[in-house]
Write a protein that holds these residues in place. Structure first.
Motif, PDB file in Angstrom:
ATOM      1  N   TRP A   1       0.833  -1.203   0.000  1.00 28.37           N
ATOM      2  CA  TRP A   1       0.000   0.000   0.000  1.00 28.37           C
ATOM      3  C   TRP A   1       0.867   1.252   0.000  1.00 28.37           C
ATOM      4  CZ3 TRP A   1      -4.213   2.265  -1.263  1.00 28.37           C
ATOM      5  CH2 TRP A   1      -4.529   3.506  -0.731  1.00 28.37           C
TER       6      TRP A   1
ATOM      7  N   PHE B   1       2.389   1.731  -3.371  1.00 30.03           N
ATOM      8  CA  PHE B   1       1.366   2.229  -4.292  1.00 30.03           C
ATOM      9  C   PHE B   1       1.127   3.715  -4.075  1.00 30.03           C
ATOM     10  CE2 PHE B   1      -3.140   3.374  -4.707  1.00 30.03           C
ATOM     11  CZ  PHE B   1      -3.285   3.247  -6.078  1.00 30.03           C
ATOM     12  N   LEU B   2       1.005   4.115  -2.822  1.00 34.05           N
ATOM     13  CA  LEU B   2       0.755   5.515  -2.504  1.00 34.05           C
ATOM     14  C   LEU B   2       1.911   6.404  -2.970  1.00 34.05           C
ATOM     15  CD1 LEU B   2      -1.296   7.371  -1.184  1.00 34.05           C
ATOM     16  CD2 LEU B   2      -0.140   6.999   0.986  1.00 34.05           C
TER      17      LEU B   2
ATOM     18  N   GLU C   1       3.955   5.805  -5.467  1.00 34.66           N
ATOM     19  CA  GLU C   1       3.895   5.878  -6.927  1.00 34.66           C
ATOM     20  C   GLU C   1       2.754   6.787  -7.384  1.00 34.66           C
ATOM     21  OE1 GLU C   1       4.763   5.237 -10.946  1.00 34.66           O
ATOM     22  OE2 GLU C   1       5.966   4.998  -9.138  1.00 34.66           O
ATOM     23  N   LEU C   2       1.631   6.720  -6.712  1.00 36.91           N
ATOM     24  CA  LEU C   2       0.494   7.571  -7.040  1.00 36.91           C
ATOM     25  C   LEU C   2       0.855   9.047  -6.876  1.00 36.91           C
ATOM     26  CD1 LEU C   2      -2.520   7.534  -7.839  1.00 36.91           C
ATOM     27  CD2 LEU C   2      -3.036   7.572  -5.393  1.00 36.91           C
TER      28      LEU C   2
ATOM     29  N   GLN D   1       3.252  10.119  -9.719  1.00 34.88           N
ATOM     30  CA  GLN D   1       2.565  10.330 -10.988  1.00 34.88           C
ATOM     31  C   GLN D   1       1.689  11.579 -10.956  1.00 34.88           C
ATOM     32  OE1 GLN D   1       0.593   6.886 -12.544  1.00 34.88           O
ATOM     33  NE2 GLN D   1       2.387   5.593 -12.299  1.00 34.88           N
ATOM     34  N   HIS D   2       1.073  11.843  -9.817  1.00 35.64           N
ATOM     35  CA  HIS D   2       0.258  13.057  -9.683  1.00 35.64           C
ATOM     36  C   HIS D   2       1.125  14.302  -9.836  1.00 35.64           C
ATOM     37  CE1 HIS D   2      -2.685  15.908  -8.195  1.00 35.64           C
ATOM     38  NE2 HIS D   2      -1.782  16.324  -7.336  1.00 35.64           N
TER      39      HIS D   2
END
Length: 65
Positions: free
Chosen positions: A25, A28-29, A31-32, A35-36
């Motif tokens: 998790w 993922f956070l 990477e998110l 990308q943002h």
């Protein structure tokens, strides 16, 4: 939290064993968010280009009424 055992989890809030997150998790956070931020930079760059073109068009329109 252990990197060697991906399924191992730790409570997110102390004394709340029902609230937990795995290392997946957090990856993922991360990477998110990356990308943002890249998307926001692209949007800002495009907006700068749009503003430049708009000002050029306005300048041309003012020369030829």
């Amino acid at each position: 939290m252990s990197v060697e055992i991906p399924d191992q989890v730790e409570p997110v809030i102390e004394n709340r064993p029902d609230l937990f997150a795995s290392i997946v998790w957090f990856n993922f956070l991360q990477e998110l968010v990356r990308q943002h931020n890249a998307l926001q930079a692209t949007v800002a760059e495009q907006q700068t280009q749009i503003d430049d073109l708009t000002s050029r068009v306005e300048a041309l329109e003012s020369l030829h009424p």
